[in-house]
Design a protein around this motif. Structure first.
Motif, mmCIF file in Angstrom:
data_model
loop_
_atom_site.group_PDB
_atom_site.id
_atom_site.type_symbol
_atom_site.label_atom_id
_atom_site.label_comp_id
_atom_site.label_asym_id
_atom_site.label_seq_id
_atom_site.Cartn_x
_atom_site.Cartn_y
_atom_site.Cartn_z
ATOM 1 N N ILE A 5 0.855 -1.189 0.000
ATOM 2 C CA ILE A 5 0.000 0.000 0.000
ATOM 3 C C ILE A 5 0.891 1.239 0.000
ATOM 4 O O ILE A 5 1.795 1.357 0.834
ATOM 5 C CB ILE A 5 -1.000 0.018 1.185
ATOM 6 N N TYR A 6 0.657 2.094 -0.971
ATOM 7 C CA TYR A 6 1.307 3.403 -1.008
ATOM 8 C C TYR A 6 0.410 4.300 -0.179
ATOM 9 O O TYR A 6 -0.690 4.661 -0.598
ATOM 10 C CB TYR A 6 1.489 3.878 -2.457
ATOM 11 N N SER A 12 -7.415 10.124 5.605
ATOM 12 C CA SER A 12 -8.420 9.228 6.173
ATOM 13 C C SER A 12 -8.723 8.053 5.242
ATOM 14 O O SER A 12 -8.884 6.920 5.700
ATOM 15 C CB SER A 12 -9.707 9.991 6.496
ATOM 16 N N LYS A 13 -8.795 8.272 3.943
ATOM 17 C CA LYS A 13 -9.064 7.171 3.003
ATOM 18 C C LYS A 13 -7.917 6.168 3.014
ATOM 19 O O LYS A 13 -8.137 4.963 2.915
ATOM 20 C CB LYS A 13 -9.282 7.692 1.582
ATOM 21 N N SER A 14 -6.717 6.661 3.148
ATOM 22 C CA SER A 14 -5.558 5.787 3.201
ATOM 23 C C SER A 14 -5.589 4.951 4.486
ATOM 24 O O SER A 14 -5.362 3.742 4.452
ATOM 25 C CB SER A 14 -4.274 6.622 3.116
ATOM 26 N N ARG A 15 -5.906 5.571 5.596
ATOM 27 C CA ARG A 15 -6.009 4.839 6.874
ATOM 28 C C ARG A 15 -7.137 3.811 6.811
ATOM 29 O O ARG A 15 -6.987 2.683 7.283
ATOM 30 C CB ARG A 15 -6.234 5.801 8.038
ATOM 31 N N LEU A 90 1.439 14.942 -5.169
ATOM 32 C CA LEU A 90 0.558 14.971 -6.343
ATOM 33 C C LEU A 90 -0.042 13.607 -6.678
ATOM 34 O O LEU A 90 -0.979 13.528 -7.464
ATOM 35 C CB LEU A 90 1.326 15.483 -7.566
ATOM 36 N N ILE A 91 0.491 12.537 -6.097
ATOM 37 C CA ILE A 91 0.026 11.183 -6.420
ATOM 38 C C ILE A 91 -1.232 10.866 -5.613
ATOM 39 O O ILE A 91 -1.258 11.011 -4.390
ATOM 40 C CB ILE A 91 1.114 10.140 -6.130
ATOM 41 N N GLU A 92 -2.268 10.408 -6.313
ATOM 42 C CA GLU A 92 -3.509 9.996 -5.644
ATOM 43 C C GLU A 92 -3.189 8.890 -4.650
ATOM 44 O O GLU A 92 -2.295 8.085 -4.856
ATOM 45 C CB GLU A 92 -4.517 9.497 -6.685
ATOM 46 N N ARG A 93 -3.953 8.854 -3.598
ATOM 47 C CA ARG A 93 -3.724 7.871 -2.545
ATOM 48 C C ARG A 93 -5.035 7.307 -2.038
ATOM 49 O O ARG A 93 -6.064 7.977 -2.199
ATOM 50 C CB ARG A 93 -2.954 8.516 -1.409
ATOM 51 N N PRO A 94 -4.965 6.160 -1.446
ATOM 52 C CA PRO A 94 -3.882 5.189 -1.440
ATOM 53 C C PRO A 94 -3.914 4.337 -2.701
ATOM 54 O O PRO A 94 -4.960 4.176 -3.332
ATOM 55 C CB PRO A 94 -4.205 4.339 -0.219
ATOM 56 N N ALA A 102 -3.396 -3.578 -9.495
ATOM 57 C CA ALA A 102 -3.353 -2.436 -8.579
ATOM 58 C C ALA A 102 -4.722 -1.776 -8.567
ATOM 59 O O ALA A 102 -5.502 -1.910 -9.518
ATOM 60 C CB ALA A 102 -2.283 -1.438 -9.009
ATOM 61 N N ALA A 103 -5.004 -1.062 -7.484
ATOM 62 C CA ALA A 103 -6.264 -0.334 -7.357
ATOM 63 C C ALA A 103 -6.053 0.881 -6.467
ATOM 64 O O ALA A 103 -5.199 0.867 -5.574
ATOM 65 C CB ALA A 103 -7.361 -1.226 -6.764
ATOM 66 N N ILE A 104 -6.843 1.905 -6.731
ATOM 67 C CA ILE A 104 -6.840 3.096 -5.884
ATOM 68 C C ILE A 104 -7.954 2.921 -4.865
ATOM 69 O O ILE A 104 -9.081 2.586 -5.231
ATOM 70 C CB ILE A 104 -7.050 4.370 -6.728
ATOM 71 N N GLY A 105 -7.639 3.147 -3.604
ATOM 72 C CA GLY A 105 -8.597 2.943 -2.522
ATOM 73 C C GLY A 105 -9.561 4.092 -2.338
ATOM 74 O O GLY A 105 -9.678 4.643 -1.249
#
Length: 115
Positions: A5-6, A12-15, A90-94, A102-105
């Motif tokens: 996970i990046y 909050s979305k990353s957590r 600038l990179i979308e997360r996570p 791969a997927a964006i959370g």
């Protein structure tokens, strides 16, 4: 299968995505990409797994995006990747990478499709 996970611990979305992965039994490798940004080659590989172009994962609402005047100018994919490596905010997360996918959370549940 290795899950990475990046992650930005301040997001909050990353957590939420990290918690969801752990809840599902994954023990992901956590990359705090603001401290350890992916290289250009790594970012290209992630984009390929996502099936997206660099502009698809740029956080256009970030102050740095405006400072770099990215809305006003045209940059190539390679230039944009270099800008994201130099300015990882600038990179979308996570972003979660598992095997060849791969997927964006956003929303966090999206990452379950690649596990």
């Amino acid at each position: 299968m290795t899950v990475t996970i990046y992650h930005n611990p301040r997001c909050s979305k990353s957590r939420q995505t990290l918690a969801l992965l752990e809840e599902k039994g994954a023990a992901p490798k956590i990359v705090d990409y603001l401290k350890t940004p992916p290289s250009a080659a790594e970012l290209k590989a992630i984009l390929k797994k996502l099936g997206l172009k660099p502009q698809d994962i740029v956080r256009k609402g970030e102050a740095r995006y405006a400072e770099l005047e990215l809305k006003e100018r045209t940059v190539s994919d390679d230039e944009l990747i270099e800008l994201m490596v130099e300015n990882p905010i600038l990179i979308e997360r996570p972003i979660v990478v598992a095997g060849g996918k791969a997927a964006i959370g956003r929303p966090p549940e999206t990452v379950l499709t690649i596990l």
